[in-house]
Design a protein around this motif. Structure first.
Motif, PDB file in Angstrom:
ATOM      1  N   ARG A  79       2.268  29.352  29.786  1.00 38.80           N
ATOM      2  CA  ARG A  79       1.326  30.249  29.085  1.00 38.80           C
ATOM      3  C   ARG A  79       1.845  31.687  29.060  1.00 38.80           C
ATOM      4  NH1 ARG A  79      -4.635  27.922  30.181  1.00 38.80           N
ATOM      5  NH2 ARG A  79      -4.031  25.753  30.153  1.00 38.80           N
TER       6      ARG A  79
ATOM      7  N   ASP B  62       2.395  33.622  25.615  1.00 35.97           N
ATOM      8  CA  ASP B  62       1.781  34.917  25.327  1.00 35.97           C
ATOM      9  C   ASP B  62       2.824  35.991  25.065  1.00 35.97           C
ATOM     10  OD1 ASP B  62      -0.639  33.660  25.529  1.00 35.97           O
ATOM     11  OD2 ASP B  62      -1.287  34.714  27.345  1.00 35.97           O
TER      12      ASP B  62
ATOM     13  N   ASP C 140       3.933  35.407  21.533  1.00 37.81           N
ATOM     14  CA  ASP C 140       2.874  35.768  20.581  1.00 37.81           C
ATOM     15  C   ASP C 140       2.632  37.270  20.524  1.00 37.81           C
ATOM     16  OD1 ASP C 140       2.652  33.065  20.089  1.00 37.81           O
ATOM     17  OD2 ASP C 140       0.687  32.841  21.062  1.00 37.81           O
ATOM     18  N   LEU C 141       2.822  37.972  21.638  1.00 38.68           N
ATOM     19  CA  LEU C 141       2.589  39.423  21.651  1.00 38.68           C
ATOM     20  C   LEU C 141       3.665  40.194  20.885  1.00 38.68           C
ATOM     21  CD1 LEU C 141       1.196  39.928  25.257  1.00 38.68           C
ATOM     22  CD2 LEU C 141       0.000  40.382  23.090  1.00 38.68           C
TER      23      LEU C 141
ATOM     24  N   ASP D 272      -5.266  34.356  32.380  1.00 36.17           N
ATOM     25  CA  ASP D 272      -6.448  33.596  31.967  1.00 36.17           C
ATOM     26  C   ASP D 272      -7.125  33.109  33.244  1.00 36.17           C
ATOM     27  OD1 ASP D 272      -5.112  31.205  32.814  1.00 36.17           O
ATOM     28  OD2 ASP D 272      -4.397  30.806  30.788  1.00 36.17           O
TER      29      ASP D 272
ATOM     30  N   ARG E   2      -7.681  33.737  26.529  1.00 34.65           N
ATOM     31  CA  ARG E   2      -6.389  34.358  26.809  1.00 34.65           C
ATOM     32  C   ARG E   2      -6.593  35.838  27.136  1.00 34.65           C
ATOM     33  NH1 ARG E   2      -2.769  32.542  21.752  1.00 34.65           N
ATOM     34  NH2 ARG E   2      -1.121  33.575  22.951  1.00 34.65           N
TER      35      ARG E   2
ATOM     36  N   TYR F 248      -3.460  38.271  26.659  1.00 31.62           N
ATOM     37  CA  TYR F 248      -3.102  38.329  25.242  1.00 31.62           C
ATOM     38  C   TYR F 248      -4.142  39.127  24.447  1.00 31.62           C
ATOM     39  CZ  TYR F 248      -2.430  36.860  20.429  1.00 31.62           C
ATOM     40  OH  TYR F 248      -2.267  36.865  19.069  1.00 31.62           O
TER      41      TYR F 248
END
Length: 188
Positions: A56, A60, A63-64, A139, A152, A155
């Protein structure tokens, strides 16, 4: 032993340092920042809390990037007493988990002291001005992998930082294994 860090000290300035990375290069922490901010994560190789969420963390961090947030991880644990956290084992851990960010070795623990890191994982989220806006959990996972639909926290907070320069007022602290300090780390 589990530890919980204090909550966010909004506006606290980030600390830069140059540390060796598992990729064979020396990296500046600040050079990992994106145009909208930076996450500095204190992790290690052996902590069950980190192991439960490493996929995770990777997700993240990837994705960031799309939101202009950079990511760097630091291992400050005493490898002398915890050989699982040696630099060689950091290289293996980074490879096994396909870390998409620099994984840096804080051998003298000066960076962990400067950040007042408490546990692994311990997340510090900074805005584009390198002022602290998030110090909370990834999380609600703990030592077990949580369900896929967990909120999340890191995130979402960092997307907010990217958009507005400020993190959420309400933050849940991270929890994890204590930083494994060297005896000399606290000597002046």
């Amino acid at each position: 032993m589990a530890a919980t860090p204090p909550l966010c000290d909004f506006g606290w300035p980030a600390f830069d340092a140059r540390l060796p990375g598992v990729d064979g290069f020396t990296h500046s922490i600040f050079s990992q920042a994106g145009p909208k901010g930076l996450v500095v994560a204190f992790i290690c190789n052996h902590c069950p809390y980190v192991k439960a969420v490493i996929a995770r963390i990777v997700r993240d961090a990837i994705d960031l990037r799309a939101h202009g947030i950079g990511f760097v991880a630091v291992n400050s644990n005493d490898a002398g007493n915890y050989p699982q956290d040696s630099f060689e084992n950091m290289k293996r851990f980074a490879s096994q988990n396909a870390l998409p960010f620099p994984y840096l070795h804080d051998e003298d623990q000066s960076v962990a002291r400067a950040y007042r890191a408490v546990c692994t994982p311990d997340f510090f989220g900074f805005n584009k001005d390198m002022k602290l806006q998030y110090r909370g959990r990834l999380d609600a996972s703990r030592k077990e992998i949580g369900p896929a639909d967990l909120r999340r926290d890191l995130y979402e907070a960092m997307v907010m930082v990217a958009l507005f320069g400020k993190g959420p007022a309400e933050q849940q602290p991270s929890i994890g294994c204590t930083i494994k300090w060297k005896v000399s780390a606290f000597q002046v």
